[in-house]
Design an enzyme around this catalytic site. Structure first.
Site, PDB file in Angstrom:
ATOM      1  N   PRO A 218      57.061 -28.898 111.171  1.00  0.00           N
ATOM      2  CA  PRO A 218      57.027 -27.401 110.501  1.00  0.00           C
ATOM      3  C   PRO A 218      58.206 -26.514 110.433  1.00  0.00           C
ATOM      4  O   PRO A 218      57.812 -25.419 109.754  1.00  0.00           O
ATOM      5  CB  PRO A 218      55.837 -27.081 111.431  1.00  0.00           C
ATOM      6  CG  PRO A 218      56.188 -27.415 112.981  1.00  0.00           C
ATOM      7  CD  PRO A 218      56.472 -28.894 112.424  1.00  0.00           C
TER       8      PRO A 218
ATOM      9  N   HIS B 198      58.560 -11.352 102.118  1.00  0.00           N
ATOM     10  CA  HIS B 198      59.658 -11.329 102.741  1.00  0.00           C
ATOM     11  C   HIS B 198      60.730 -11.718 101.871  1.00  0.00           C
ATOM     12  O   HIS B 198      60.646 -12.718 101.268  1.00  0.00           O
ATOM     13  CB  HIS B 198      59.593 -12.104 103.841  1.00  0.00           C
ATOM     14  CG  HIS B 198      58.629 -11.854 105.230  1.00  0.00           C
ATOM     15  ND1 HIS B 198      58.691 -12.217 106.474  1.00  0.00           N
ATOM     16  CD2 HIS B 198      57.891 -10.608 105.171  1.00  0.00           C
ATOM     17  CE1 HIS B 198      58.054 -11.769 107.121  1.00  0.00           C
ATOM     18  NE2 HIS B 198      57.537 -10.890 106.505  1.00  0.00           N
TER      19      HIS B 198
ATOM     20  N   TYR C 107      63.869 -22.908 101.072  1.00  0.00           N
ATOM     21  CA  TYR C 107      62.856 -22.422 101.709  1.00  0.00           C
ATOM     22  C   TYR C 107      61.829 -21.649 100.613  1.00  0.00           C
ATOM     23  O   TYR C 107      60.599 -21.654 100.880  1.00  0.00           O
ATOM     24  CB  TYR C 107      63.549 -21.385 102.558  1.00  0.00           C
ATOM     25  CG  TYR C 107      62.414 -20.956 103.721  1.00  0.00           C
ATOM     26  CD1 TYR C 107      62.574 -21.893 104.735  1.00  0.00           C
ATOM     27  CD2 TYR C 107      61.878 -19.861 103.661  1.00  0.00           C
ATOM     28  CE1 TYR C 107      61.715 -21.300 105.961  1.00  0.00           C
ATOM     29  CE2 TYR C 107      61.142 -19.419 104.542  1.00  0.00           C
ATOM     30  CZ  TYR C 107      60.796 -20.145 105.784  1.00  0.00           C
ATOM     31  OH  TYR C 107      59.977 -19.558 106.834  1.00  0.00           O
TER      32      TYR C 107
ATOM     33  N   TYR D 263      64.198 -17.783 113.053  1.00  0.00           N
ATOM     34  CA  TYR D 263      64.374 -19.207 113.427  1.00  0.00           C
ATOM     35  C   TYR D 263      65.436 -19.124 114.616  1.00  0.00           C
ATOM     36  O   TYR D 263      66.814 -18.810 114.105  1.00  0.00           O
ATOM     37  CB  TYR D 263      64.538 -19.988 112.194  1.00  0.00           C
ATOM     38  CG  TYR D 263      63.511 -20.315 111.309  1.00  0.00           C
ATOM     39  CD1 TYR D 263      62.836 -21.657 111.561  1.00  0.00           C
ATOM     40  CD2 TYR D 263      63.105 -19.527 110.577  1.00  0.00           C
ATOM     41  CE1 TYR D 263      61.631 -21.739 110.608  1.00  0.00           C
ATOM     42  CE2 TYR D 263      62.175 -19.882 109.440  1.00  0.00           C
ATOM     43  CZ  TYR D 263      61.456 -20.864 109.735  1.00  0.00           C
ATOM     44  OH  TYR D 263      60.372 -21.116 108.783  1.00  0.00           O
TER      45      TYR D 263
ATOM     46  N   LYS E 172      57.058 -26.169 105.096  1.00  0.00           N
ATOM     47  CA  LYS E 172      56.606 -26.997 103.738  1.00  0.00           C
ATOM     48  C   LYS E 172      55.421 -27.535 103.625  1.00  0.00           C
ATOM     49  O   LYS E 172      54.879 -28.112 102.572  1.00  0.00           O
ATOM     50  CB  LYS E 172      57.631 -27.860 103.738  1.00  0.00           C
ATOM     51  CG  LYS E 172      59.184 -27.412 103.257  1.00  0.00           C
ATOM     52  CD  LYS E 172      59.339 -26.867 101.731  1.00  0.00           C
ATOM     53  CE  LYS E 172      60.209 -25.712 101.464  1.00  0.00           C
ATOM     54  NZ  LYS E 172      59.785 -24.434 101.262  1.00  0.00           N
TER      55      LYS E 172
END
Ligand code: APR
Ligand code: PHB
Length: 385
Positions: A281, A67, A373, A189, A285
């Site tokens: 979560p 992604h 990220y 998100y 990570k």
């Protein structure tokens, strides 16, 4: 000697083997259980590289989904964070249990000593040069004992005088696995007044999703219909987002906490992964940190066996903690920005909204999110540039 056959213990055993260092892995649960446990699914750029280095990436490279970005959704609008443009890196979406399966297969293929259903592991003489592990009536001596036995393991209890840093959150995640094609090409998100929601995936036909629920929530109160209805409400956009539904394959509630225990070593005991630290979560990570720990450990132990160096092992805690605290901050930051705080006030709501607005409007802030990220470099500071 390695205690625990999660991603941390298994990968360490594989990375050591590639350097000619053999280990025994002792796992409390049975193999089928360990291989079926549904957990996280986002691999940082460097994590995917480490799995390639470990020689277990064939299936990840074939079936994992790269992604190049992710979506932040709030106020019924979509905002894309473009990892590739901002950092030149991407993530790979591939389930943790698939990695565990690949690692177990590779370890057995190499003739490794991996023992399942060993439920009475005890550690001894950790401050001597020949620590021992007893299990199943047997006593095994080793040079080092690695505690990769997760948050509920026994190894952390052997730290003589640990400092523990902890934060609990007044919410949990209700996670589902659904037999339905993902409703978006990338992860979403989402912040909503009812709480956070996350759209993720495991394959072109399996969707993984999460809903923020109160920390004390009972899964029995969440029928499949209620779950779909709440996901639909939270993920709705003004441009008509549609959620594809399907039969649920798994449904569970995970508590959220931040936790760091230090030092991550005591004599000849070195602890790694969830045994030493837990992150909520929201930044994906947990597994990435576990893998970074054992990558570091494999290099430290390689230095010990190949070059007679003990400075790398001695520096393990200090080196690992820098990354652990960076990820702890990032995970806490993502969590507070995206969740509604049931104990919070209108002021904290406005701060979270302002932060989301800034992250999605400012290239500098978006780059910060993207580099954390996709994963900061293992060496040479935190900058790719
Ligand atoms: N003896 C032997 N094995 C044990 C013991 C024990 N006393 N206690 C725990 N274990 C095993 C557990 O059954 C588990 O299989 O140790 C393993 C630890 O694995 P994980 O919990 O997966 O931890 P880790 O390898 O550090 O991986 C971290 O897992 O929890 C997720 O999100 C987290 O993705 C992260 C990853
Ligand atoms: C998942 O796919 O399980 C997942 C993805 C992103 C997260 C956490 C979990 O932040």
């Amino acid at each position: 000697m390695i205690v625990g056959a999660g991603p941390a213990g298994l990968l360490l055993s594989q990375l050591l083997h590639l350097q000619g260092i053999e280990s025994v892995v002792l796992e409390r649960c049975d193999r089928a259980y360990v291989e079926a446990r549904v957990r996280a699914g986002v691999l940082e750029h460097g994590t995917a590289e480490t799995l390639r280095e470990a020689g277990i990436s064939t299936r990840m490279d074939a079936e994992g989904m790269p992604h190049d970005g992710t979506e932040l959704r709030f106020a019924r609008a979509r905002h894309r964070i473009d990892f590739a443009t901002l950092t030149g890196r991407h993530i790979v979406v591939y389930g943790q249990q698939e990695i565990v399966k690949d690692l177990i297969a590779a370890r057995f293929h190499a003739g490794a000593d991996v023992r399942f259903e060993v439920d009475d592991v005890a550690l001894h003489d950790l401050d001597s040069d020949r620590p021992r592990v007893t299990a199943g009536g047997e006593s095994i001596e080793a040079d080092f004992v690695i505690g990769a036995d997760g948050f509920h393991g026994i190894s952390r209890d052997h730290l003589a005088d640990p400092s523990v840093y902890e934060r609990t959150y007044p919410f949990a995640w209700l996670g589902i696995l659904a037999e339905a094609p993902p409703s978006s090409r990338e992860l979403i998100y989402c912040r909503h007044e009812n709480g956070f929601a996350l759209h993720s995936m495991r394959s072109p036909s399996i969707t993984r999703m999460y809903l923020q629920v109160p920390a004390t929530e009972d899964i029995g109160d969440w029928s499949d219909d209620r779950i779909w209805s709440e996901l639909t409400t939270r993920l709705a956009t003004d441009d008509g987002f549609e959620l594809t539904e399907g039969p649920l394959l798994d449904k569970s509630i995970t508590p959220m906490r931040s936790f760091v225990a230090t030092p991550m070593q005591q004599g000849r005991l070195l602890i790694a992964g969830d045994a030493a630290h837990i992150v909520p979560p929201t930044g994906a990570k947990g597994m990435n940190l576990a893998i970074a720990d054992v990558r570091l450990l494999s290099r430290a132990l390689g230095g010990y066996y190949q070059d007679g160096r003990d400075d790398l092992v001695a520096a393990y805690t200090e080196t690992a903690l820098r990354r652990v605290w960076r990820a702890t901050h990032f995970s806490w930051w993502m969590t507070t920005m995206l969740h509604t705080d049931p104990d919070g006030d209108a002021f904290s709501e406005q701060l979270a909204n302002a932060q989301l607005d800034y992250v999605t409007a400012s290239t500098a802030m978006a780059t910060s999110l993207a580099e954390n990220y996709t994963g900061l470099p293992y060496e040479q500071g935190w900058s790719y540039r």
